[in-house]
Design an enzyme around this catalytic site. Sequence first.
Site, short mmCIF file in Angstrom:
data_model
loop_
_atom_site.label_atom_id
_atom_site.label_comp_id
_atom_site.label_asym_id
_atom_site.label_seq_id
_atom_site.Cartn_x
_atom_site.Cartn_y
_atom_site.Cartn_z
N THR A 289 0.83 -1.20 0.00
CA THR A 289 0.00 0.00 0.00
C THR A 289 0.87 1.25 0.00
O THR A 289 0.60 2.22 -0.73
CB THR A 289 -0.93 0.02 1.23
OG1 THR A 289 -1.76 -1.16 1.20
CG2 THR A 289 -1.81 1.25 1.23
N TRP B 122 2.52 1.53 -3.40
CA TRP B 122 1.57 1.95 -4.44
C TRP B 122 1.50 3.46 -4.53
O TRP B 122 1.36 4.03 -5.62
CB TRP B 122 0.17 1.39 -4.12
CG TRP B 122 -0.88 1.83 -5.09
CD1 TRP B 122 -1.17 1.26 -6.30
CD2 TRP B 122 -1.77 2.94 -4.96
NE1 TRP B 122 -2.20 1.94 -6.92
CE2 TRP B 122 -2.58 2.98 -6.12
CE3 TRP B 122 -1.97 3.91 -3.99
CZ2 TRP B 122 -3.56 3.94 -6.32
CZ3 TRP B 122 -2.95 4.86 -4.18
CH2 TRP B 122 -3.74 4.87 -5.33
N HIS B 123 1.61 4.14 -3.40
CA HIS B 123 1.50 5.59 -3.40
C HIS B 123 2.70 6.29 -4.03
O HIS B 123 2.58 7.44 -4.47
CB HIS B 123 1.29 6.12 -1.98
CG HIS B 123 -0.11 5.96 -1.49
ND1 HIS B 123 -0.55 4.81 -0.87
CD2 HIS B 123 -1.19 6.79 -1.54
CE1 HIS B 123 -1.83 4.95 -0.55
NE2 HIS B 123 -2.24 6.13 -0.95
N GLY B 124 3.83 5.65 -4.07
CA GLY B 124 4.97 6.29 -4.71
C GLY B 124 6.26 5.54 -4.47
O GLY B 124 6.40 4.78 -3.50
N PHE C 259 0.02 10.05 -8.26
CA PHE C 259 -0.13 8.60 -8.14
C PHE C 259 -0.76 7.99 -9.38
O PHE C 259 -1.01 6.82 -9.40
CB PHE C 259 -1.00 8.27 -6.90
CG PHE C 259 -0.49 8.95 -5.66
CD1 PHE C 259 0.84 8.86 -5.33
CD2 PHE C 259 -1.34 9.70 -4.88
CE1 PHE C 259 1.33 9.49 -4.21
CE2 PHE C 259 -0.88 10.33 -3.73
CZ PHE C 259 0.46 10.22 -3.39
#
Length: 471
Positions: A317, A320-322, A471
Amino acid sequence: MVFSSLTFLLYFLPIVLILYFARRDLRWRNGVLLVASLFFYAWGEPIWIVAMVASTAVNYYCARRMVRVKGKRARRKWMILGVGVSGLLLFIFKYASFFINSVLGVVSPSVKVPVLELPIGISFYTFQVITYTVDVYRRKERPQKYFTRLLLYVSCFPQLIAGPIVQYGDIAGQIGQRQSTPEGFSAGMQRFVIGLGKKVIFANICGSALSSMPLAGGGAQLSVLGAWYAAFLYTLQIYFDFSGYSDMAIGLGRILGFTYKENFNYPYASTSVREFWRRWHISLGSFFRDYVYIPLGGNRRGLRRTVFNTLVVWTLTGLWHGANWTFLLWGFYYGALLTIDLLGGKKVIAVLPKAVNWILTMALVIVSWVIFYYGSLSQAFEHIGAMFGVGSCGLIDAASLTIIRTYSIFPLIAFIASLPVARWAQRMLQRFGLRERGMERARAAWLSVCLVLSVLFLVGQTYNPFIYFQF
């Protein structure tokens, strides 16, 4: 192009709606929506539309092949190919340079590879097309006959850039059969105006205040009060920015006849971290639950495996954001908190008063947003240290005090607005005997004021970023 822009509000949206409702034929409406969506995406970076179309085409082909082969192993090969190609595209654009530079930082610190330009919304549409391929593999959904319909699902402009992440199973039937009603149009417009107000009024003003804070060096120039105030402003900005966009997306979908699931449910009213993540970015949590956590075994294989699965999901998680160590730490931070909850934290929460749990939860969430905000771990740690008096410039500094005085009680008003006060107010009005018609008139008046203020703010504002574009 963003929803909270005059170009979108005054030109793109009216033209699309006029063309969309010019005919009742669903093929016409789908065609208008597909062309509009591709134009919407190409407005910012036309070259990267190729990546989105290619990812969709590969998964369309793989899903079609799945139903023509025999045996689960053969179907799995096509599923892996489709998901693998989309995942590879995401990795190349978003993560390859990060991992390469991380290795080079150890081997040869002076050498770095350039960071590739990130296609807007690639994280969102990649996850969406993955849900399609995996659901076909699981035989939960049938493969889409028409490529244009699958491309419409992936590229539909209300949720293309920043979600919510719409799983294919939730929308499959609506692509080929839906109705746009006057009631739906009205409800959608109301929801869109609420989201626009969240973004333009609350998020932008809080963001403008935050940009005035001396944050370039982390917490080096911040006092304890200044560090908490800056963290509080970002806590408000990111909520109103993203939930406002989600509201606008859900509203636009309703106007066009689609029903998208909720993405936020007053997360800052939570009394535990676990509850917070049931209320924040719900579509992302649902994706990781359905396509990562449960396939790993969920909580069905004992406590150790549950802890392992939780840490894996939250590391992913964060990633996924960066592609940054701060995002990885942010994800691991929540994974650790939820692990503590699994190991007995729930029992402690159960005996504490709700008010205490709420304060503790908000403190933990605010600290997490500090990690999320910065591009380097050192800056994040400096800011967190300043919040607790470590390396800070005292209890209060003149620069922060000036900003607090400039923006007065606006952040407090914004924070109150982030709580379910509207629901409380509605219950109180009903208790005092206000009739439904009177409440509808009050709501219409409030929405009208919100729309007028939003447009006025857009005309006068120069600060109008959108956080989740990265994102």
